[in-house]
Every structure is written in structure tokens, then in C-alpha cells.
Design an enzyme around this catalytic site. Structure first.
Site, PDB file in Angstrom:
ATOM      1  CG  ASN A 123      42.292  56.800  38.470  1.00 49.33           C
ATOM      2  OD1 ASN A 123      43.116  56.128  39.107  1.00 49.33           O
ATOM      3  ND2 ASN A 123      41.095  57.068  38.946  1.00 49.33           N
ATOM      4  N   GLY A 196      42.472  50.048  41.876  1.00 46.35           N
ATOM      5  CA  GLY A 196      42.415  49.752  40.443  1.00 46.35           C
ATOM      6  C   GLY A 196      41.094  49.127  40.054  1.00 46.35           C
ATOM      7  CB  SER A 197      40.128  47.327  37.019  1.00 50.01           C
ATOM      8  OG  SER A 197      41.028  46.234  36.939  1.00 50.01           O
ATOM      9  CD  GLU A 218      39.320  52.055  48.717  1.00 47.30           C
ATOM     10  OE1 GLU A 218      38.357  52.387  47.998  1.00 47.30           O
ATOM     11  OE2 GLU A 218      39.233  51.950  49.949  1.00 47.30           O
ATOM     12  CB  CYS A 252      37.498  55.072  40.998  1.00 44.48           C
ATOM     13  SG  CYS A 252      37.921  55.980  42.498  1.00 44.48           S
ATOM     14  CD  GLU A 342      34.879  52.305  36.965  1.00 44.24           C
ATOM     15  OE1 GLU A 342      35.039  53.341  37.635  1.00 44.24           O
ATOM     16  OE2 GLU A 342      35.437  51.224  37.231  1.00 44.24           O
TER      17      GLU A 342
END
Length: 467
Positions: A123, A196-197, A218, A252, A342
Site C-alpha cells: 500500500n 501487512g495484514s 505492523e 492501514c 478491514e
């Protein structure tokens, strides 16, 4: 790149082994060498500015202003900070000695962990690859960076920049898909940094656990934006639309959904529509300032989230161009997919509340988010939200901007992440603080030595005094 899976695995093992061998030469521990390479990195990034703009535009149709604001500028500012402060950060940190160790000098010796793996997301592919990499280098580690395969143009450029600045035994970028990431995670590392996720974060944590490797994760989550009736809604709309639609909502810490005081909900929607139209026109697809979704897979995912929802604005999707229009959704059910995962796109669900119990009902049914935003002039209300709910970090009366302050640690809590970084916090994350006590030899009180008879009462008084 490599014809057989076996040869590629061997290649990754070779990279790790070479970096381990290089670390043992102690060359990365030279603060002067670290600063020299970081200065060279800064120079290369500045020289590559147009190439970076072009790469991000190809990957996201991202305007160069937004690219500089959210990627290049932040990386350069981190480099400036590190180059300026590194000699000070690496000094031994002396602490007041304990009476129990008298006479002594006590301090923390700062040393690198060793071999670091950084797995970057798609992203913000430039920023979130280079910021942890910079801090890992500053701390004296070797680094293997895995950029995202979804941003092919940016990842290729990142690899080229790294190759031209660093020797491969010190820093290298390894491009590839999820299989490559799996092979990298199968290696033994001294530290892993992943962005990431939450789903993939669990995979990273499991791989790290095999070797008891420390990690920073993160991640993300559904970051709420809570708005009461004491604040100017035009200001709210301006700042909320900016924070939500930056990078096409693929942030995020973007506001994932709104919880607004019921009495002003309709007025908020009106102001949001006006602000979106003002910034991106009546058709955001024609705007040079509005980015695209990363690929068709994520575009389809967003389309599915909008199914069976009450869309009050937007909703247009063009799969071929990966376009999703800024969209407002009214009062989705809490058990619907759009309120369970999300969003990571330009879709904003809007819920309402009458009392703080209503807010609790929503937030306590979700995992702890990475961020929380509160728009209010009511100090009691703000304090109550901050005390009641756990989240990584947040902003009062704006969005996103806490990320830009290197004096604040950035990270999640619970499902939204583990550990933190930014500025000196990033340097400390990649540094082992080794506790050292240098005991004096000019005195050696006999109190701690046997025989112990008659000393217990004095020992208890000593510990009470120390407390």
C-alpha cells in the site's frame, strides 16, 4: 529468475549465509560506515525522484504530490534524522547504579541484532520498505528486504536503488511472490519486521516462533472515527475525507468507519458529499488526484463488501481500471462483512450513537484497532474515549498525522500489531540494549557473603529502602 525451486531455495540460503558471514566481520558496527551508506542512499533517492513518481503512478495512478507527501518526503526526513542523530544514539547509556552493586558503573551497551528480514507491504511500497530498512541499517544490522510483488514497478525500482548503494552482503532486496516470502521465513533470522495484514502477520509470528526470533508486526484493523456534536462539521468533513481517501483509502491507519452523534448524522453526510465533490469532482474517475486500487482482486473484494448495503453516495466500480469511487454507506449491520474486515479502500460506513454505551457496543465487538480518531471539543468525552478503549495510536480532531511525528512511537496493540518504530524508537527496535555493570575493585563489602546469620533483618530494611 531461477529455473528450479531448489536452486531458488539454495540462492536464499546463500544470501542469508553470506550476510551472516559479513556481519561477523564487524564492518556494519562502524558508525562512520553506516552514516556513509545512509548518506549515499539519501543522495540516490533524491536523484531518483522522477523515477519514483513514475513508478508509483504506474502502480496506483498516484499523483506526485501525494507520492512525495506520503512516501518520498517521509523517507528523506527519516534519513536526515538518522544521519544527524546516529552518533548520539549509539553511545552507551549510563544509568544510576544500584546500592546492591556498589561500587559500580552501570550502563547499556547498544549492539545490533545481526541478520534482519524486512517484509514490506504494497500500500505504501516505498515508505514502508525503506523506513524500517533505514533504521535496521542505522542500528548496524544486515538486511534482506522483501518488497511487495503487487507493486511491480516500485519494487523493481527499490531493488535497483539498493543494489546501487549497498554491497549485497550488507543489504539486498529479494523480489518475488508469496512462495519466496515463505522461503525467506523458513530461514533463521535474528529479527523480523513485517508490515501487512493480521492474517499474514500470524503466519510470520508462527515462523519466527520456531527459532524464538523477535518480531515487529505492523498490522491493521478497523480504525474508528468518533464524532460528537460539539465540532464544526465542515472541518470534520475536510480532514476526514483527506484521511480516508489518501492513497485511495489503502492506508492501514485510514478511518475505517464513522460513529457519529445521531442528531448530526445527516448533516455530516451532506458535508462529506460536498467535500468529496470539491476535492475530486463529480466523477472521481476523471480526477488526476484520486488513486486506483492496487489490482482487480482487491477491486472485486471491495465490490463484494458493498453488496446489500445502503449506499448514500458513490458506489461506482470499474474493474478494468481498478477504480472504486468514494463511497458512503449508511448504517451497515455489525455482523455484515464490511464491518467484520478491514476495508482498505475508499468506502466509508457511517454508524450513529446516542450514548457512550452505543460506542462501547460497537468497539468492544471488534479487535483492538491500529488507530482511533476523535472529533470533539468536549474534554470529558475525549478523555473517556481515550481511557475506555485500547488502540495503537490516534489523533484528536484530525486523522493520520500522528504517523508523521518521529518523536512518537508508531505501532499496534493486540490484533493490530506488536512492537513499534519511528525515529529513535525505530533505532531502538533494531538494537539490543545489553546491560553492563562494571564493578569496582577498590571495595568489597562483606555483607552479601556467608555466614548469613544475623543479616536477614538488615537485608529486609535494605530492600525496603531501595523500593
Amino acid at each position: 529468475m531461477y529455473r528450479t525451486k531448489l536452486s531458488y531455495v539454495e540462492h536464499i540460503e546463500s544470501i542469508v549465509n553470506k550476510q551472516r558471514a559479513f556481519f561477523k566481520t564487524h564492518q556494519t558496527k562502524s558508525v562512520t560506515a553506516r552514516i556513509t551508506y545512509l548518506k549515499a542512499l539519501k543522495s540516490k533517492i533524491k536523484d531518483s525522484e522522477v523515477l519514483i513518481f513514475n513508478a508509483l503512478n504506474k502502480d496506483f495512478k498516484k499523483h506526485k504530490f501525494e507520492t512525495y507527501l506520503s512516501e518520498v518526503g517521509l523517507v528523506l526526513s527519516q534519513l536526515d534524522l538518522v544521519i544527524k542523530k546516529l552518533k548520539y544514539w549509539t553511545k552507551n547509556q549510563y544509568v544510576w547504579p544500584s546500592l546492591l552493586s556498589f561500587p559500580s558503573k552501570d550502563y547499556m551497551y547498544k549492539e545490533p541484532y545481526g541478520s534482519i528480514l524486512v517484509i514490506a507491504p504494497w500500500n505504501y511500497p516505498f515508505l514502508l520498505a525503506f523506513e524500517p530498512l533505514i533504521m535496521a541499517i542505522a542500528a548496524g544490522n544486515t538486511v534482506v528486504l522483501k518488497p511487495s510483488e503487487l507493486t511491480k514497478n516500485t519494487s523493481k525500482l527499490i531493488s535497483q536503488i539498493i543494489q546501487k548503494v549497498f554491497p549485497e552482503d550488507w543489504v539486498i532486496a529479494v523480489e518475488g511472490d508469496a512462495e519466496v516470502a515463505s522461503q525467506l521465513l523458513a530461514q533463521k533470522w535474528d529479527f523480523i519486521f513485517f508490515t501487512g495484514s493480521t492474517k499474514v502477520g500470524k503466519i510470520v509470528a508462527k515462523a519466527a516462533a520456531k527459532y524464538l526470533t523477535p518480531v515487529v508486526l505492523e498490522l491493521g484493523g478497523k480504525s474508528p472515527c468518533i464524532i460528537d456534536d460539539t465540532i464544526d462539521l465542515k472541518l470534520v468533513a475536510r480532514r476526514l475525507v483527506w484521511g480516508k481517501l489518501l492513497n485511495g483509502g489503502q492506508t492501514c491507519i485510514a478511518p475505517d468507519y464513522v460513529i457519529v452523534k445521531a442528531e448530526i448524522k445527516e448533516a455530516l453526510v451532506t458535508n462529506l458529499i460536498q467535500e468529496i465533490t470539491k476535492r475530486y469532482g463529480t466523477d472521481a474517475k476523471l480526477s488526476e488526484d484520486f488513486p486506483r486500487i492496487i489490482n482487480d482482486v482487491h477491486t472485486k473484494r471491495l465490490a463484494n463488501l458493498m453488496q446489500n448495503q445502503h449506499i448514500v453516495f458513490g458506489g461506482a466500480i470499474h474493474l478494468n481500471s481498478c477504480f472504486v469511487a468514494p463511497t458512503l454507506i449508511d448504517n451497515p449491520k455489525l455482523d455484515s462483512p464490511i464491518m467484520k474486515e478491514e476495508i482498505f479502500g475508499p468506502i466509508l460506513p457511517i454508524l450513529s450513537f446516542q450514548t457512550e454505551k452505543d460506542i462501547e457496543h460497537i468497539l468492544w465487538n471488534l479487535d483492538k484497532p491500529l488507530a482511533c480518531y476523535i472529533f470533539s471539543k468536549n474534554k470529558t468525552f475525549i478523555k473517556s474515549i481515550l481511557k475506555t478503549f485500547s488502540f495503537g495510536g490516534g489523533v484528536i480532531n484530525d486523522t493520520l498525522i500522528h504517523f508523521g511525528n518521529p518523536k512518537l512511537p508508531f505501532g499496534g496493540v493486540g490484533a493490530s500489531g506488536l512492537g513499534h518504530y519511528h525515529g529513535k524508537y525505530g533505532f531502538d527496535t533494531f538494537t539490543h540494549h545489553k546491560s553492563i555493570v562494571k564493578r569496582g575493585t577498590w571495595a568489597d563489602p562483606s555483607f552479601r557473603y556467608a555466614p548469613y546469620n544475623g543479616k536477614l533483618k538488615v537485608l529486609k530494611k535494605l530492600f525496603r529502602w531501595l523500593g
